[in-house]
Design an enzyme around this catalytic site. Sequence first.
Site, PDB file in Angstrom:
ATOM      1  CE  LYS A  72      -2.113   2.464   3.114  1.00 50.76           C
ATOM      2  NZ  LYS A  72      -1.991   3.833   2.496  1.00 50.76           N
ATOM      3  CD  GLU A 114      14.013   1.534   7.885  1.00 50.15           C
ATOM      4  OE1 GLU A 114      14.572   2.589   8.262  1.00 50.15           O
ATOM      5  OE2 GLU A 114      14.606   0.599   7.816  1.00 50.15           O
ATOM      6  CB  CYS A 116      12.891  10.094   6.986  1.00 45.82           C
ATOM      7  SG  CYS A 116      13.835   8.977   5.807  1.00 45.82           S
ATOM      8  CD  GLU A 146       9.609  13.446  11.337  1.00 44.88           C
ATOM      9  OE1 GLU A 146       8.747  12.986  11.705  1.00 44.88           O
ATOM     10  OE2 GLU A 146      10.666  12.739  10.470  1.00 44.88           O
TER      11      GLU A 146
HETATM   12  P1  NAD Z   1       2.363   7.946   8.157  1.00 49.36           P
HETATM   13  O1  NAD Z   1       2.780   7.117   9.295  1.00 49.36           O
HETATM   14  O2  NAD Z   1       1.153   8.841   8.212  1.00 49.36           O
HETATM   15  O3  NAD Z   1       1.819   6.901   6.802  1.00 49.36           O
HETATM   16  C1  NAD Z   1       2.857   6.159   6.236  1.00 49.36           C
HETATM   17  C2  NAD Z   1       2.025   5.135   5.757  1.00 49.36           C
HETATM   18  O4  NAD Z   1       1.392   4.096   6.844  1.00 49.36           O
HETATM   19  C3  NAD Z   1       0.916   5.382   4.797  1.00 49.36           C
HETATM   20  O5  NAD Z   1       0.746   4.697   3.714  1.00 49.36           O
HETATM   21  C4  NAD Z   1      -0.248   5.310   5.837  1.00 49.36           C
HETATM   22  O6  NAD Z   1      -1.573   5.261   4.716  1.00 49.36           O
HETATM   23  C5  NAD Z   1       0.100   3.951   6.417  1.00 49.36           C
HETATM   24  N1  NAD Z   1      -0.766   4.062   7.762  1.00 49.36           N
HETATM   25  C6  NAD Z   1      -1.232   5.095   8.440  1.00 49.36           C
HETATM   26  N2  NAD Z   1      -1.902   4.417   9.503  1.00 49.36           N
HETATM   27  C7  NAD Z   1      -1.813   3.067   9.344  1.00 49.36           C
HETATM   28  C8  NAD Z   1      -2.315   1.926  10.422  1.00 49.36           C
HETATM   29  N3  NAD Z   1      -2.944   2.279  11.386  1.00 49.36           N
HETATM   30  N4  NAD Z   1      -1.939   0.930   9.968  1.00 49.36           N
HETATM   31  C9  NAD Z   1      -1.018   0.446   8.981  1.00 49.36           C
HETATM   32  N5  NAD Z   1      -0.852   1.589   8.009  1.00 49.36           N
HETATM   33  C10 NAD Z   1      -0.986   2.970   8.293  1.00 49.36           C
HETATM   34  O7  NAD Z   1       3.609   8.786   7.526  1.00 49.36           O
HETATM   35  P2  NAD Z   1       3.383   9.840   6.574  1.00 49.36           P
HETATM   36  O8  NAD Z   1       2.738  11.152   7.093  1.00 49.36           O
HETATM   37  O9  NAD Z   1       3.081   9.072   5.173  1.00 49.36           O
HETATM   38  O10 NAD Z   1       5.354   9.957   6.257  1.00 49.36           O
HETATM   39  C11 NAD Z   1       5.958  10.821   6.858  1.00 49.36           C
HETATM   40  C12 NAD Z   1       6.716  10.152   8.024  1.00 49.36           C
HETATM   41  O11 NAD Z   1       7.548   8.990   7.437  1.00 49.36           O
HETATM   42  C13 NAD Z   1       7.840  11.018   8.682  1.00 49.36           C
HETATM   43  O12 NAD Z   1       7.566  10.978  10.281  1.00 49.36           O
HETATM   44  C14 NAD Z   1       9.102  10.671   8.034  1.00 49.36           C
HETATM   45  O13 NAD Z   1      10.232  10.997   9.196  1.00 49.36           O
HETATM   46  C15 NAD Z   1       8.758   9.253   8.009  1.00 49.36           C
HETATM   47  N6  NAD Z   1       9.941   8.716   7.084  1.00 49.36           N
HETATM   48  C16 NAD Z   1      10.920   7.653   7.587  1.00 49.36           C
HETATM   49  C17 NAD Z   1      11.713   7.258   6.552  1.00 49.36           C
HETATM   50  C18 NAD Z   1      12.915   6.400   6.919  1.00 49.36           C
HETATM   51  O14 NAD Z   1      13.332   5.838   6.436  1.00 49.36           O
HETATM   52  N7  NAD Z   1      12.944   6.281   8.269  1.00 49.36           N
HETATM   53  C19 NAD Z   1      11.559   7.606   5.268  1.00 49.36           C
HETATM   54  C20 NAD Z   1      10.739   8.433   4.851  1.00 49.36           C
HETATM   55  C21 NAD Z   1       9.802   8.843   5.828  1.00 49.36           C
END
Ligand code: NAD
Length: 479
Positions: free
Chosen positions: A173, A248, A282, A383
């Site tokens: 997804k 991650e 990130c 963040e």
């Molecule tokens: P998010 O956690 O809101 O969503 C990430 C994904 O998880 C999306 O596809 C979302 O639909 C899904 N999701 C949300 N709730 C869920 C649940 N209950 N069960 C399963 N899936 C669920 O994050 P975002 O706003 O899309 O991305 C930004 C964040 O990602 C920032 O905190 C950033 O630091 C982090 N990030 C980390 C890395 C890394 O490699 N460490 C890389 C890129 C982004």
Amino acid sequence: MNIQNYINGKFHNPIENNWIDNHCPANGEVYGQIPNSTKVDVENAYIAAKSTFPLWSQTTLEERSRILIRISELLEANLDRFAAAESKDNGKPISLAKAVDIPRAASNFRFFGNAITQFASESHESIGQQAVNYTLRQPIGVVGCISPWNLPLYLFTWKIAPAIAAGNCVVAKPSEVTPMSAYLLGEICNEAGLPKGVLNIVHGLGGSTGQAIVEHPDIKAISFTGGTATGAHIARVAAPMFKKLSLELGGKNPNIIFADCDYEDMLNTTIRSSFANQGQICLCGSRIFVEEKIYEQFKTDFVARIKALKTGHPSEADTNIGALVSKPHLEKVKEYINIAKEENGIILCGGNEVTVAGYENGYYLEPTVIEVPNDDCRVNQEEIFGPVVTIMPFKTEDTVLQMANKVKYGLSATIWTNDLKRTMRMSNQLQAGIVWVNTWMMRDLRTPFGGVKASGVGREGGFEALRFFTEAKNVCIKY
Ligand code: NAD
């Protein structure tokens, strides 16, 4: 443009015919709809994956490698189309999508297509016991991959490529905010000859579609990239089912600048590490610590260079700063700028929304530098994930090390210095999964990637990813 789920090699509307609007960050308009998939869609994707699994896991490594490399070639051949889709969906400058995001997605497939042919396991002769032990690395079965919106195809394929290279079938997804390039990937996979059912892509909201993947009792491993709070929630849901998890998560990375660094190189890279992709990476160095001796000079030069950056429509070739990904995200970032003011931070530049002529409803924000009075303030600890960095001076190596480590996150850290001994001391002690010295975001796909503390659990990249997507089985033969 409306998009569909990709299940068993075909495109499908969501079973309940529910849809979500997809907004274009550059102008705020709704330009299509995406499936609001339910548990039933996820179950259909699972069934397709499960029924393909045994066959796919039995294909030769050469065959898997050939298909992955073919996907990579097709992505390269379709660079312009993918870059345009990604830029429109995410708001990132098209130049960045073309130079970094889509080429990296292609590299992910090429890299893991090659890596799987080199993925060896151990064997041990147990001398004195007349036995030999060897390790089988077996694919897990059906695995789930869930990715965020900031580097959409780059991170989506960073999971999918090793998962399928290792012989698993996938239910994936992408973020509901940026689904477009993942949708286009389905077509490419068919063209490359990926057997139907190996990769299944279900679109929808995190709390429903994503949650259904995590809750599915027979999806045995979840590779997740996203926010720390979501990662903690996923860990709670997955723990009672003993799922394998790779998380991650977020970061608040220090960028530590010593007076003995190569100044010009540091300045150019620091502009990138602060504001690339509107600061929505990130790994961005969002906390800048500068040695007192060069602090005033740095402040003047940094701010002057930032003021010269062009914030504009992502499709214009000379745009440096595009649009933020969504209206709610823009509001969140602006709120942090208000918090900074309340905390006696000084806005050295930026801080305001930008109106781009012709695209007045787009989500644009000036690149913003906040001089903070201390390292404990919220803008220095939480963040923000936007075009906002904090800066403050430091006196000694010890004090900056303490401040660098004094956050809940531990993803990456950057040091600028030409002192080798200091490099070694600092690299050893910084609490981070990655330390860059005199560079930023230079990646070799063979290296382990991940964070410590609230930045995650587990490592991806290179053989680490292939290890995650396989179960090790020890076979002991007495002779
Ligand atoms: P998010 O956690 O809101 O969503 C990430 C994904 O998880 C999306 O596809 C979302 O639909 C899904 N999701 C949300 N709730 C869920 C649940 N209950 N069960 C399963 N899936 C669920 O994050 P975002 O706003 O899309 O991305 C930004 C964040 O990602 C920032 O905190 C950033 O630091 C982090 N990030 C980390 C890395 C890394 O490699 N460490 C890389 C890129 C982004």
